[in-house]
Design a protein around this motif. Structure first.
Motif, short mmCIF file in Angstrom:
data_model
loop_
_atom_site.label_atom_id
_atom_site.label_comp_id
_atom_site.label_asym_id
_atom_site.label_seq_id
_atom_site.Cartn_x
_atom_site.Cartn_y
_atom_site.Cartn_z
N VAL A 2 18.23 14.33 23.84
CA VAL A 2 18.11 15.11 22.77
C VAL A 2 17.90 14.19 21.48
O VAL A 2 16.06 13.97 21.43
CB VAL A 2 18.82 16.63 22.70
N TRP A 3 19.04 13.09 21.23
CA TRP A 3 18.02 12.26 20.52
C TRP A 3 17.07 10.99 20.73
O TRP A 3 16.95 10.77 19.55
CB TRP A 3 20.28 11.48 20.21
N ILE A 5 14.39 11.46 22.19
CA ILE A 5 13.48 11.62 22.34
C ILE A 5 13.10 12.43 20.86
O ILE A 5 11.72 12.40 20.43
CB ILE A 5 12.96 13.34 24.01
N SER A 6 13.68 12.40 19.80
CA SER A 6 14.09 13.54 18.34
C SER A 6 13.61 11.47 17.76
O SER A 6 12.56 12.09 16.81
CB SER A 6 14.70 13.66 18.14
N SER A 7 14.00 11.03 18.58
CA SER A 7 14.64 9.49 18.03
C SER A 7 12.33 8.53 18.21
O SER A 7 11.82 7.67 16.98
CB SER A 7 15.03 8.09 18.22
N THR A 9 10.07 10.55 19.00
CA THR A 9 9.02 11.36 18.60
C THR A 9 8.93 10.65 16.79
O THR A 9 7.49 10.61 16.39
CB THR A 9 9.40 12.78 18.45
N LEU A 10 9.73 10.73 15.89
CA LEU A 10 10.02 10.17 14.51
C LEU A 10 8.61 9.11 14.54
O LEU A 10 8.83 9.00 13.47
CB LEU A 10 11.38 9.99 13.96
N GLY A 39 14.44 6.66 13.43
CA GLY A 39 14.04 6.64 14.41
C GLY A 39 14.69 5.84 15.20
O GLY A 39 15.16 5.99 16.14
N GLY A 42 18.00 6.05 15.23
CA GLY A 42 18.76 7.09 16.11
C GLY A 42 18.14 6.17 17.27
O GLY A 42 19.69 6.36 18.33
#
Length: 144
Positions: A2-3, A5-7, A9-10, A39, A42
């Motif tokens: 999750v970290w 993918i979110s990084s 994305t950012l 990002g 992360g």
């Protein structure tokens, strides 16, 4: 996962904003720069997690050394005590006592150009890693 993918994305949001009218500006902390920097942070956190917890790598043991005496490093670094002590050292002439200026402004700029300040910071980090290693060998840990 999750970290990561979110990084990613950012980082993508930051790049999209950069090319659509909100350029990176570190001085103003624009939204594009904030997304991009978050990002990258992360991603760094994910890499350190994988190295330390998943692979059980010993290559990042220096981070543990810095963490054990982090208050001492912060206090001495914030007071610039290291620089004050190094100003007592002179080079060839008794009046040429600003060895930090000589090292940073002349030697590093001649070798690395505009990246001299970055290399000076890296050298200071390496010095603190060495100091932390010596303190560990002596069994000294600065705690409250």
């Amino acid at each position: 996962q999750v970290w990561f993918i979110s990084s990613i994305t950012l980082i993508i949001f930051g790049i999209i904003l950069h090319f659509n009218g909100y350029p990176f500006n570190r001085n103003l902390f624009t939204l594009s720069f904030a997304f991009f920097a978050t990002g990258i942070s992360g991603i760094s956190l994910v890499v350190l997690y994988i190295l330390s917890e998943v692979l059980k790598s010993r290559s990042i043991e220096f981070l543990q050394l810095l963490g054990r005496n982090s208050l001492l490093i912060f206090i001495i670094g914030a007071c610039k005590l290291t620089e004050l002590l190094l100003e007592c050292v002179y080079w060839n002439d008794r009046h040429n006592n600003n060895i930090i200026h000589l090292f940073k402004e002349q030697w590093l700029k001649d070798i690395f150009g505009d990246f001299g300040n970055i290399f000076f910071s890296l050298i200071k980090i390496l010095v603190w890693i060495f100091v932390s290693w010596r303190l560990k060998k002596m069994g000294f840990f600065f705690t409250i």
